[in-house]
Motif scaffolding. Structure first.
Motif, PDB file in Angstrom:
ATOM      1  N   PHE A  40       0.844  -1.189   0.000  1.00 15.36           N
ATOM      2  CA  PHE A  40       0.000   0.000   0.000  1.00 15.36           C
ATOM      3  C   PHE A  40       0.887   1.250   0.000  1.00 15.36           C
ATOM      4  O   PHE A  40       1.843   1.334   0.778  1.00 15.36           O
ATOM      5  N   ASN A  41       0.540   2.228  -0.840  1.00 20.81           N
ATOM      6  CA  ASN A  41       1.223   3.508  -0.742  1.00 20.81           C
ATOM      7  C   ASN A  41       0.556   4.352   0.349  1.00 20.81           C
ATOM      8  O   ASN A  41      -0.396   3.904   0.990  1.00 20.81           O
ATOM      9  N   GLU A  42       1.019   5.552   0.543  1.00 21.45           N
ATOM     10  CA  GLU A  42       0.526   6.374   1.653  1.00 21.45           C
ATOM     11  C   GLU A  42      -0.971   6.675   1.511  1.00 21.45           C
ATOM     12  O   GLU A  42      -1.734   6.586   2.481  1.00 21.45           O
ATOM     13  N   ASP A  43      -1.402   7.017   0.308  1.00 20.13           N
ATOM     14  CA  ASP A  43      -2.815   7.332   0.089  1.00 20.13           C
ATOM     15  C   ASP A  43      -3.699   6.108   0.306  1.00 20.13           C
ATOM     16  O   ASP A  43      -4.805   6.205   0.859  1.00 20.13           O
ATOM     17  N   GLN A  44      -3.223   4.950  -0.132  1.00 19.04           N
ATOM     18  CA  GLN A  44      -4.010   3.730   0.024  1.00 19.04           C
ATOM     19  C   GLN A  44      -4.085   3.293   1.483  1.00 19.04           C
ATOM     20  O   GLN A  44      -5.102   2.768   1.930  1.00 19.04           O
ATOM     21  N   THR A  45      -3.024   3.520   2.244  1.00 18.38           N
ATOM     22  CA  THR A  45      -3.055   3.226   3.675  1.00 18.38           C
ATOM     23  C   THR A  45      -4.037   4.136   4.385  1.00 18.38           C
ATOM     24  O   THR A  45      -4.789   3.705   5.272  1.00 18.38           O
ATOM     25  N   LEU A  46      -4.070   5.405   3.980  1.00 14.56           N
ATOM     26  CA  LEU A  46      -5.045   6.344   4.540  1.00 14.56           C
ATOM     27  C   LEU A  46      -6.462   5.936   4.167  1.00 14.56           C
ATOM     28  O   LEU A  46      -7.379   6.040   4.983  1.00 14.56           O
ATOM     29  N   ALA A  47      -6.641   5.437   2.940  1.00 15.42           N
ATOM     30  CA  ALA A  47      -7.961   4.976   2.500  1.00 15.42           C
ATOM     31  C   ALA A  47      -8.425   3.792   3.343  1.00 15.42           C
ATOM     32  O   ALA A  47      -9.601   3.707   3.723  1.00 15.42           O
ATOM     33  N   LEU A  48      -7.510   2.882   3.654  1.00 14.13           N
ATOM     34  CA  LEU A  48      -7.857   1.748   4.504  1.00 14.13           C
ATOM     35  C   LEU A  48      -8.300   2.218   5.884  1.00 14.13           C
ATOM     36  O   LEU A  48      -9.279   1.711   6.442  1.00 14.13           O
ATOM     37  N   SER A  49      -7.584   3.194   6.439  1.00 13.71           N
ATOM     38  CA  SER A  49      -7.967   3.743   7.740  1.00 13.71           C
ATOM     39  C   SER A  49      -9.347   4.387   7.670  1.00 13.71           C
ATOM     40  O   SER A  49     -10.143   4.295   8.605  1.00 13.71           O
ATOM     41  N   THR A  50      -9.652   4.998   6.537  1.00 13.37           N
ATOM     42  CA  THR A  50     -10.939   5.675   6.381  1.00 13.37           C
ATOM     43  C   THR A  50     -12.092   4.687   6.385  1.00 13.37           C
ATOM     44  O   THR A  50     -13.126   4.918   7.008  1.00 13.37           O
ATOM     45  N   ILE A  51     -11.945   3.554   5.697  1.00 14.12           N
ATOM     46  CA  ILE A  51     -13.057   2.608   5.628  1.00 14.12           C
ATOM     47  C   ILE A  51     -13.230   1.841   6.931  1.00 14.12           C
ATOM     48  O   ILE A  51     -14.276   1.243   7.167  1.00 14.12           O
ATOM     49  N   VAL A  52     -12.208   1.859   7.799  1.00 11.30           N
ATOM     50  CA  VAL A  52     -12.328   1.182   9.083  1.00 11.30           C
ATOM     51  C   VAL A  52     -13.048   2.068  10.094  1.00 11.30           C
ATOM     52  O   VAL A  52     -14.093   1.725  10.637  1.00 11.30           O
ATOM     53  N   SER A  53     -12.478   3.267  10.340  1.00 13.27           N
ATOM     54  CA  SER A  53     -13.067   4.088  11.404  1.00 13.27           C
ATOM     55  C   SER A  53     -12.843   5.575  11.213  1.00 13.27           C
ATOM     56  O   SER A  53     -13.285   6.375  12.046  1.00 13.27           O
ATOM     57  N   GLY A  54     -12.119   5.959  10.178  1.00  5.70           N
ATOM     58  CA  GLY A  54     -11.815   7.365   9.989  1.00  5.70           C
ATOM     59  C   GLY A  54     -10.497   7.769  10.609  1.00  5.70           C
ATOM     60  O   GLY A  54     -10.040   8.897  10.435  1.00  5.70           O
TER      61      GLY A  54
END
Length: 338
Positions: free
Chosen positions: A319-333
């Motif tokens: 995962f790149n930085e944006d994709q890691t942030l996207a994963l955090s977003t779909i979990v809980s923000g």
């Protein structure tokens, strides 16, 4: 009384199956002829079972309202017939019950909508599990599969559609080597895709889980095609204002497309293929949309993090930085792995 009547009926039907030959040569000749040497297609009570099926459909419409529903003719007859089949398909002579099972299957699956008779509801669930657990004779695999597909397509009850669409992938995977890519596979896939757009959210969620299982076991080559289909569907279904008459319908169809993307991600529950991070990034764009879209994405995100906790030190490198942030977003923000 119903239990004992059902047991007696099961015994009577079973004893009708007594294939015999005067000698081994006659048996071998019958086997070579291909004319059902062991009489496994014998249906001695086909006419009677057909009449019962017709009457059950009539009695279902005449069923008494609660609290008198348990005294209805439908409840008594359905309980007796279901217990007869349960006793019959669990024994050595089960093959003689298969024609009757095929005939009665729509009514048996229809028991899913009976919610005010606990015993009948329990019997309906039990016979559905038995149909999935027994080994169907080859001659009845496709008819049973086709019957379930028809029920899932045409039933007006969401509970019945839910049960039928749950059984279809189980039957499909149990007899995976029997299917033809030009017939049953597209038919089964069509039902799964229809389930994703069902009016009931439980049917849609179950359809997503079923689609993931089927793709994982037999359709990995269709992931790219399906991903393009779902993304195209989402782009075409822009969500209108809540005051719009099309809001509920658009939300339902959009939810189905999102569930389709989630089902693709679920095909690899413990690994991260190269296309997965981009898919996670796509899902994050819908994480703030109205429920049930947001809740489905959040549920998947939490499932994803649980499944990948042990190997996240390696998976995170994909995962790149944006994709890691996207994963955090779909979990809980917030960042789960911070």
């Amino acid at each position: 009384a119903q239990r004992y009547i059902a047991l007696i009926l099961a015994i009577l039907v079973q004893y009708e199956w007594q294939p015999s030959y005067p000698n081994l040569r006659a048996l071998m000749d019958a086997c070579r002829s291909g004319n059902d040497a062991f009489e496994t297609k014998l249906a001695p009570y086909a006419q009677e079972i057909g009449e019962i099926t017709t009457k059950l459909a009539v009695w279902r419409k005449e069923r008494l309202p609660p609290p008198h529903a348990l005294q209805s003719d439908f409840d008594h007859a359905a309980a007796t017939v279901t217990q007869m089949l349960m006793g019959g398909i669990a024994v050595g002579g089960a093959c003689v019950f298969m024609p009757h099972l095929q005939t009665l299957l729509p009514e048996l699956i229809g028991l899913a909508e009976i919610t005010d008779n606990p015993m009948l509801s329990s019997l309906g669930s039990a016979i559905s599990r038995m149909v999935l657990s027994i080994s169907l004779p080859t001659a009845y695999i496709r008819p049973v599969f086709t019957s379930l597909v028809d029920i899932a397509r045409t039933s007006t009850s969401w509970r019945v559609r839910h049960r039928a669409s749950s059984m279809i992938p189980a039957i499909f995977l149990r007899y995976l080597e029997r299917w033809s890519d030009t017939d049953e596979v597209p038919k089964m896939l069509e039902v799964m895709l229809m389930s994703l757009e069902d009016e009931n959210v439980d049917v849609r969620s179950n359809g997503s889980l079923s689609l993931a299982v089927v793709i994982r076991n037999s359709m990995l080559n269709k992931i790219e095609t399906l991903q393009k289909r779902f993304n195209r569907r989402i782009r075409k279904l822009a969500l209108p204002p809540r005051s719009s008459a099309e809001y509920e319908r658009t939300l339902r169809l959009r939810h189905g497309a999102v569930l389709g993307l989630i089902s693709l991600a679920r095909t690899y529950p413990f690994t991260v293929p190269e296309w997965m991070p981009a898919l996670i990034d796509s899902l994050a764009k819908f994480a703030t949309e109205p429920n049930p879209i947001a809740s489905s994405i959040r549920s998947f995100g939490q499932e994803f993090t649980r499944n990948h906790q042990d190997n996240w030190h390696a998976d995170s490198k994909l995962f790149n930085e944006d994709q890691t942030l996207a994963l955090s977003t779909i979990v809980s923000g917030t960042s789960y792995y911070a």
